[in-house]
Scaffold this motif. Sequence first.
Motif, short mmCIF file in Angstrom:
data_model
loop_
_atom_site.label_atom_id
_atom_site.label_comp_id
_atom_site.label_asym_id
_atom_site.label_seq_id
_atom_site.Cartn_x
_atom_site.Cartn_y
_atom_site.Cartn_z
N LYS A 173 0.84 -1.21 0.00
CA LYS A 173 0.00 0.00 0.00
C LYS A 173 0.87 1.25 0.00
CE LYS A 173 -3.77 2.27 2.50
NZ LYS A 173 -3.13 3.56 2.75
N ARG A 174 1.95 1.24 0.81
CA ARG A 174 2.85 2.39 0.86
C ARG A 174 3.52 2.62 -0.49
NH1 ARG A 174 3.59 0.87 6.34
NH2 ARG A 174 5.14 -0.69 5.79
N ARG A 175 3.75 1.52 -1.22
CA ARG A 175 4.37 1.63 -2.55
C ARG A 175 3.34 1.92 -3.64
NH1 ARG A 175 8.92 -3.05 -3.36
NH2 ARG A 175 9.26 -1.75 -5.23
N LYS A 176 2.08 2.07 -3.21
CA LYS A 176 0.97 2.37 -4.13
C LYS A 176 0.77 1.26 -5.15
CE LYS A 176 1.40 7.36 -3.59
NZ LYS A 176 1.55 8.67 -4.23
N LEU A 177 1.03 0.04 -4.71
CA LEU A 177 0.81 -1.15 -5.55
C LEU A 177 -0.46 -1.88 -5.13
CD1 LEU A 177 4.47 -2.52 -5.62
CD2 LEU A 177 3.39 -0.89 -7.18
N LEU A 178 -1.06 -1.43 -4.02
CA LEU A 178 -2.24 -2.10 -3.48
C LEU A 178 -3.19 -1.07 -2.90
CD1 LEU A 178 -3.42 -4.97 -2.79
CD2 LEU A 178 -2.37 -4.69 -0.54
N GLU A 179 -4.47 -1.26 -3.20
CA GLU A 179 -5.51 -0.41 -2.61
C GLU A 179 -6.19 -1.17 -1.49
OE1 GLU A 179 -7.02 2.31 -6.38
OE2 GLU A 179 -8.14 0.51 -5.82
N ILE A 180 -6.48 -0.49 -0.40
CA ILE A 180 -7.24 -1.09 0.71
C ILE A 180 -8.51 -0.29 0.86
CG2 ILE A 180 -7.25 -1.70 3.14
CD1 ILE A 180 -4.25 -1.96 3.05
N ARG A 181 -9.62 -0.93 0.55
CA ARG A 181 -10.91 -0.23 0.55
C ARG A 181 -11.77 -0.73 1.69
NH1 ARG A 181 -12.43 -0.94 -5.85
NH2 ARG A 181 -10.71 0.30 -6.73
N ASP A 182 -12.47 0.21 2.34
CA ASP A 182 -13.43 -0.16 3.39
C ASP A 182 -14.66 -0.77 2.73
OD1 ASP A 182 -11.91 0.69 5.57
OD2 ASP A 182 -12.56 2.76 5.29
N HIS A 183 -15.11 -1.90 3.27
CA HIS A 183 -16.26 -2.61 2.71
C HIS A 183 -17.11 -3.16 3.84
CE1 HIS A 183 -18.64 -5.21 0.12
NE2 HIS A 183 -18.34 -6.23 0.89
N LYS A 184 -18.41 -3.04 3.70
CA LYS A 184 -19.33 -3.61 4.69
C LYS A 184 -19.84 -4.95 4.18
CE LYS A 184 -20.72 0.80 6.73
NZ LYS A 184 -21.81 1.75 6.99
N HIS A 185 -19.29 -6.01 4.76
CA HIS A 185 -19.69 -7.37 4.35
C HIS A 185 -20.99 -7.74 5.07
CE1 HIS A 185 -19.36 -11.51 3.09
NE2 HIS A 185 -19.50 -11.90 4.34
N LYS A 186 -21.97 -8.18 4.31
CA LYS A 186 -23.27 -8.49 4.89
C LYS A 186 -23.56 -9.99 4.74
CE LYS A 186 -24.69 -3.94 3.32
NZ LYS A 186 -23.51 -3.74 2.44
N LYS A 187 -24.06 -10.58 5.80
CA LYS A 187 -24.50 -11.98 5.72
C LYS A 187 -25.83 -12.15 6.44
CE LYS A 187 -21.57 -13.55 9.58
NZ LYS A 187 -20.47 -14.45 9.95
N ILE A 188 -26.57 -13.15 6.00
CA ILE A 188 -27.90 -13.42 6.52
C ILE A 188 -27.84 -14.67 7.38
CG2 ILE A 188 -30.32 -13.78 5.91
CD1 ILE A 188 -29.07 -11.13 4.90
N VAL A 189 -28.38 -14.59 8.58
CA VAL A 189 -28.42 -15.74 9.49
C VAL A 189 -29.88 -16.04 9.82
CG1 VAL A 189 -27.68 -16.69 11.70
CG2 VAL A 189 -26.19 -15.08 10.47
N LEU A 190 -30.32 -17.25 9.47
CA LEU A 190 -31.71 -17.63 9.76
C LEU A 190 -31.92 -17.80 11.25
CD1 LEU A 190 -32.67 -20.25 7.02
CD2 LEU A 190 -33.75 -18.05 7.42
#
Length: 503
Positions: A173-190
């Motif tokens: 990431k510091r070398r600007k070879l990788l992006e780190i993006r915030d993501h909201k992972h959603k899952k469904i639990v019955l």
Amino acid sequence: MQYPKSLRVSAGELKVLETLKEIGKRVIDIEELERQSNLKEAQLLPLCLLLQDKGVLKVIIEPKKILKPTEEGLKYLKEGFPEERLLSIVSDKVTLKELSEKFDPKHLLNIAIQWAVKKKLIRISKEDGQTVIYPLAKEYTSPERALLEKLAEKTYSLEELSESERKLAMELKRRKLLEIRDHKHKKIVLQELGEAILKEEVEVVEEVAALTSDMIVSGKWRKIQLKKYDVTASPPKISPAKKHFFNEFIELLKEILVSMGFQEYSGDFVETEFWNFDVLFQAQDHPAREVHGCFKLKYPSKGDLDEILAEKVKATHEKGWITGSTGWGIPWSIDKARNLILRSQMTVVSVRFLYKFKEPPVKVFSIGRVFRPDALDATHSMEFHHLDGIIMDESVNFRSLLGILKEFLARIGLTQLKFKPAYFPFTEPSVEVYAHHDRLGWMEVLGAGMFRPEVLLPLDIKYPVLAWGMGVERLAMAVLGIDDIRKLYTRDLSFLREFSVPL
């Protein structure tokens, strides 16, 4: 656990339940539910939240950091990391000059050397006035390469990586070879009720808001339930279209000035320095005329002038002409006066009006955008609105000017004022007016005065002229209680829907 005999659901909720039954899992990612149901997440999530309210399932949202190689990172995978390429060239002692001739592309050489030194792949020394590079390893494969290849093949989150991989990821990431993006992972639990529904232990009844002709003809109406209406519920809030509050404020200023007997006049964005500065008796060596004081046009760069008027202005600047002053005492350049610029104030519109209409009475104002290369902050901008006004009549004087300014400012709600003597090149006497802002304190809102003979006589004006100019944005800040000029141009819909001009 006791379950209800039946559960009312909408058509959308029913489709979600049918899809969950087909999948047959207790826990499922929303992405899989999206694929199986052919519904978008934007459609699925509200339906799942409705089923959550009914106790059928639970929506779990987990914040994750998703990793994705950048274009530069993918290029490194294909062509090799710079330090890898450098070591493949430096098999033995080599001078920096020789290395620069062999290394390609040239712009990555410094990066390659930097990382090769950091990773202790090479040693650099000075010998006989030359920079010499020695290899400290025969072969090298960057440890970041394996991780980058892994991330290029499949999407991973930072949380799924090992501790050592996380360190490499942060390095990438510091070398600007990788992006780190915030993501909201959603899952469904019955939940238990949901499992009972899938086992058909609870009857699911489709609920509709209104009957359709197809339901009646097909007989489907016998199997559905009509949705109950809550007559006490508030209707959804509707925000009708409205003008931006700053545009409303500008229109308010125009209405007030028209009610005070003024007429509106307009001009062009592009002006010559002659009309913007010289006619206003602003010396040609004044700082405001340098590149940091106004925006100059590259093409076209010159404009046409009235030669007779130009001669009068030249004489006024150099020796005072017939005005009774000594002028500025410096040579006046017609070539500089012909420079095209973006207007820096609306007074240029006022003097152009006086050049056309030389007889009283005159009560004119102009309002429009002007341009100055200021640094953007809470009270300054490189583009803003300027309001300029003039009154020409046989009997007007400085006291008349102060009274008109006080009346105008009172009509827009500014009564806490200070009048301070000031200097402007084109007016004498001159005054600055300050208004009190609850958070910013005393703010300068306008400058005013009576046009000097050096301005009026070249234009063949024989009567006194009152003049004032004000920054509309600063005026709006004082009137509306806004503490940052940038808020006047906000696109925040929630703010715009609620905010309005109080007058």
